[in-house]
Design a protein around this motif. Structure first.
Motif, PDB file in Angstrom:
ATOM      1  N   GLY A 156      -1.462  13.467  -1.990  1.00 51.96           N
ATOM      2  CA  GLY A 156      -2.547  13.428  -1.120  1.00 51.96           C
ATOM      3  C   GLY A 156      -2.444  12.072  -0.441  1.00 51.96           C
ATOM      4  O   GLY A 156      -2.441  12.040   0.930  1.00 51.96           O
ATOM      5  N   ALA A 157      -2.160  10.872  -1.172  1.00 52.32           N
ATOM      6  CA  ALA A 157      -2.374   9.517  -0.352  1.00 52.32           C
ATOM      7  C   ALA A 157      -1.008   9.442   0.679  1.00 52.32           C
ATOM      8  O   ALA A 157      -0.977   8.659   1.597  1.00 52.32           O
ATOM      9  N   ALA A 158      -0.109  10.042   0.134  1.00 51.92           N
ATOM     10  CA  ALA A 158       1.188   9.689   0.959  1.00 51.92           C
ATOM     11  C   ALA A 158       0.961  10.627   2.369  1.00 51.92           C
ATOM     12  O   ALA A 158       1.386  10.134   3.186  1.00 51.92           O
ATOM     13  N   LEU A 159       0.616  11.803   1.839  1.00 55.02           N
ATOM     14  CA  LEU A 159       0.226  12.544   3.579  1.00 55.02           C
ATOM     15  C   LEU A 159      -0.775  11.996   4.239  1.00 55.02           C
ATOM     16  O   LEU A 159      -0.924  11.879   5.497  1.00 55.02           O
ATOM     17  N   PHE A 160      -1.757  11.298   3.478  1.00 52.06           N
ATOM     18  CA  PHE A 160      -2.836  10.610   4.350  1.00 52.06           C
ATOM     19  C   PHE A 160      -2.350   9.256   5.099  1.00 52.06           C
ATOM     20  O   PHE A 160      -2.363   9.163   6.145  1.00 52.06           O
ATOM     21  N   GLY A 161      -1.301   8.670   4.256  1.00 57.05           N
ATOM     22  CA  GLY A 161      -0.789   7.417   5.043  1.00 57.05           C
ATOM     23  C   GLY A 161       0.246   7.839   6.149  1.00 57.05           C
ATOM     24  O   GLY A 161       0.087   7.061   7.224  1.00 57.05           O
ATOM     25  N   ALA A 170      -5.781   2.352   6.827  1.00 53.71           N
ATOM     26  CA  ALA A 170      -5.875   3.448   5.956  1.00 53.71           C
ATOM     27  C   ALA A 170      -5.988   3.228   4.287  1.00 53.71           C
ATOM     28  O   ALA A 170      -6.850   3.882   3.694  1.00 53.71           O
ATOM     29  N   VAL A 171      -5.545   1.960   4.035  1.00 53.36           N
ATOM     30  CA  VAL A 171      -6.005   1.327   2.787  1.00 53.36           C
ATOM     31  C   VAL A 171      -7.509   1.247   2.400  1.00 53.36           C
ATOM     32  O   VAL A 171      -8.061   1.464   1.372  1.00 53.36           O
ATOM     33  N   THR A 195       0.139   5.136   0.167  1.00 58.75           N
ATOM     34  CA  THR A 195      -0.435   5.182   1.605  1.00 58.75           C
ATOM     35  C   THR A 195       0.181   4.195   2.378  1.00 58.75           C
ATOM     36  O   THR A 195       0.620   4.398   3.531  1.00 58.75           O
ATOM     37  N   THR A 196       0.339   2.989   1.597  1.00 63.56           N
ATOM     38  CA  THR A 196       0.911   1.986   2.470  1.00 63.56           C
ATOM     39  C   THR A 196       2.275   2.061   2.668  1.00 63.56           C
ATOM     40  O   THR A 196       2.754   1.987   4.282  1.00 63.56           O
ATOM     41  N   VAL A 225      -3.275  -5.793   3.166  1.00 57.51           N
ATOM     42  CA  VAL A 225      -3.522  -4.897   2.224  1.00 57.51           C
ATOM     43  C   VAL A 225      -3.830  -5.279   1.145  1.00 57.51           C
ATOM     44  O   VAL A 225      -4.397  -4.643   0.199  1.00 57.51           O
ATOM     45  N   THR A 226      -2.836  -6.406   0.317  1.00 55.98           N
ATOM     46  CA  THR A 226      -3.029  -6.833  -0.785  1.00 55.98           C
ATOM     47  C   THR A 226      -4.456  -7.659  -1.213  1.00 55.98           C
ATOM     48  O   THR A 226      -4.689  -7.843  -2.290  1.00 55.98           O
ATOM     49  N   ALA A 227      -4.629  -7.981  -0.095  1.00 58.26           N
ATOM     50  CA  ALA A 227      -6.279  -8.641   0.007  1.00 58.26           C
ATOM     51  C   ALA A 227      -7.106  -7.789  -0.516  1.00 58.26           C
ATOM     52  O   ALA A 227      -8.125  -8.001  -1.230  1.00 58.26           O
ATOM     53  N   ILE A 228      -6.965  -6.113   0.102  1.00 52.74           N
ATOM     54  CA  ILE A 228      -7.943  -5.385  -0.493  1.00 52.74           C
ATOM     55  C   ILE A 228      -7.635  -4.996  -1.966  1.00 52.74           C
ATOM     56  O   ILE A 228      -8.464  -4.550  -2.420  1.00 52.74           O
ATOM     57  N   VAL A 229      -6.314  -5.086  -2.279  1.00 51.98           N
ATOM     58  CA  VAL A 229      -5.886  -4.670  -3.263  1.00 51.98           C
ATOM     59  C   VAL A 229      -6.405  -5.550  -4.722  1.00 51.98           C
ATOM     60  O   VAL A 229      -6.925  -4.949  -5.707  1.00 51.98           O
TER      61      VAL A 229
END
Length: 499
Positions: free
Chosen positions: A23-28, A42-43, A65-66, A328-332
């Motif tokens: 699902g995340a792949a499709l969302f990305g 997205a993230v 997603t990324t 992205v990794t800031a959110i991670v």
């Protein structure tokens, strides 16, 4: 780590993780293929959902997603000359011109395969380098971490763009936001304006959602009704001719992968900067540089190979030192802390199964990118025709619900809105947002390690360089700032008009 691989594989193959990953792949793919929406956005939109997931499933969703969003940004770039993500902007002219020449399949095929190869290359570096750096990081004390954080903040200014001064202003804005709340040593309230909700500081997740998603909405609002519509193209065999191009430019693939991974490891850089640098280097060493920007297959190979390599590279400092390599990794990092996983060298010792599952998720994401990407290209016309006036309100509602749901705190909506307006104003005035994000993430660590080192050294600044590793990191930081200052002086001299 090797002993934990069977358990890591079992965690990754849990039914919930597999379904969420797909699902995340499709969302990305969807977000990346929508012009103006970024992989970071997205993230950020995934964070509210990840609140209800276990750590491995949440991290898998972020990785999927990324990776997909970065590639999917190439689709509208090739068909509409509108890059779906900032990382696709470097080579959008080449992709679009190939499409105008009747070769959309070749343009998208090169982007797809080089993204997958770059992702696997970056993942290999992540797997090999991160545990080794963790062994070194175990020897670090507060002063080494202070200089490491200082170096990360300095690199964010260095790669901020053509105007390092605006990058420094952005960094100071982020550091100021990080000081809001209680003092890390005395507990005294600072800059709260009398709002008790700010005593614990600016909530990280609402701030990130605001600075990425809300700012993006505000930026695209004036043109929302005039957004370009996709021209439906007939797409033939996607991979036909791609292999021949890659065989013609193997050095470019390897060079793009290496540049992408190296730039990704630099704090505050990311895939978009990696793509631009790789593209510029490729043009510099090309035998046919005049073709760049006019439909160059070589340019696509150079920049495309750097994109996804930078994604994995950015996780190296995030996991080992708790310093984000990109937005992205800031959110991670916030997500890891929310899940009870402390970024740093101990994460490889305390959570080997989860980290092993993360590494495997990177491999799987880049392997399935090609088959899923082929399907996405086929469906691109339908994806790109989603009306922006319909999509934008849905994104706004999701942002509001997500920010509120983290702590069930209505004040989070205020933080989200204020930070979104701030980020929009910054970008409207040419001030990059990435250094500010890094300042918010690392400001607390920067202050904490500074204060503890000062107390240990009885206020002596010489104590900050009293250990060899600290002295080396201090010297590197000084060199970075010297380079920034000299670069600013050179640019100022070039812009001087002779009297």
């Amino acid at each position: 780590m090797i002993e934990a691989l069977p358990q890591a594989f079992a965690l990754l193959m849990q039914p919930q993780t597999v379904l969420v990953g797909i699902g995340a792949a499709l969302f990305g793919l969807f977000v990346g293929s929508m012009p103006g929406l970024s992989a970071t956005m997205a993230v950020a939109l995934l964070v509210p959902v990840s609140f209800f997931l276990d750590p491995v499933t949440a991290l898998t969703a972020v990785v999927m997603t990324t990776a997909m969003a970065i590639f999917a940004g190439d689709i509208p770039g090739a068909l509409m000359r509108i890059p779906g993500t900032p990382a696709s902007a470097a080579y959008v002219d080449d992709a679009y011109n190939l499409t105008k020449q009747g070769k959309p399949e070749l343009a998208l095929g090169i982007c797809l395969v080089t993204s997958a190869i770059g992702g696997l290359f970056g993942t290999a570096v992540l797997i090999l380098l991160a545990p080794r750096l963790a062994e070194i990081a175990l020897r670090f004390s507060g002063m080494e971490y202070f200089w490491l954080v200082a170096l990360g903040l300095s690199c964010a200014v260095m790669v901020a763009g053509r105007d390092p001064l605006k990058g420094a202003v952005s960094l100071l804005i982020g550091l100021f936001i990080a000081t809001i709340g209680q003092d890390v040593t005395s507990g005294y309230p600072r800059f709260t304006g009398g709002f008790g909700n700010l005593l614990s500081g600016v909530a990280f997740i609402p701030a990130m959602v605001g600075m990425f998603a809300i700012a993006e909405i505000l930026r695209n609002l004036p043109t929302i009704r005039n957004a370009a519509e996709v021209q439906v193209k007939r797409i033939g065999s996607i991979l036909r001719g791609t292999g021949a191009v890659l065989r013609r430019y193997p050095v470019n693939v390897l060079r793009g992968n290496s540049i992408g991974t190296a730039i990704g490891i630099l704090p505050g850089a990311g895939a978009d900067i990696a793509a631009w640098i790789s593209y510029a280097v490729g043009k510099r060493f090309s035998k046919d540089p005049d073709k760049f920007g006019k439909g160059s297959e070589e340019g696509l190979v150079d920049a495309g190979a750097a994109n996804n390599a930078a994604i994995a590279g950015a996780w190296v400092p995030a996991l080992v030192f708790g310093i984000p390599g990109d937005s992205v990794t800031a959110i991670v990092i916030g997500l890891l802390l929310m899940k009870g996983l402390q970024p740093g060298p101990d994460i490889f010792l305390m959570n080997p199964e989860q980290i092993g599952a993360l590494f495997l998720a990177f491999i799987v994401a880049n392997l399935i990118m090609i088959p899923i990407g082929l399907v996405a290209i086929r469906l691109c016309a339908k994806v790109l025709t989603v009306p922006r006036p319909v999509l934008t309100p849905l994104i706004l509602v999701f942002c509001m619900v997500g920010s509120f749901a983290i702590d069930n705190d209505p004040f989070a909506l205020v933080i989200m809105a204020v930070m979104g307006i701030l980020a929009w104003l910054m970008e409207e005035n040419g001030i990059p947002v990435a250094p500010a994000i890094l300042g918010i993430v690392l400001g607390d660590q920067f202050e904490k390690h500074f204060m503890t080192t000062m107390m240990k050294g009885d206020g002596s600044l010489a104590y900050f360089v009293s250990r060899p590793i600290a002295a080396v990191l201090a010297a590197i930081t000084a060199v970075v700032w010297l380079g920034i200052i000299l670069g600013m002086i050179q640019r100022a001299r070039r812009q001087e008009v002779p009297a």
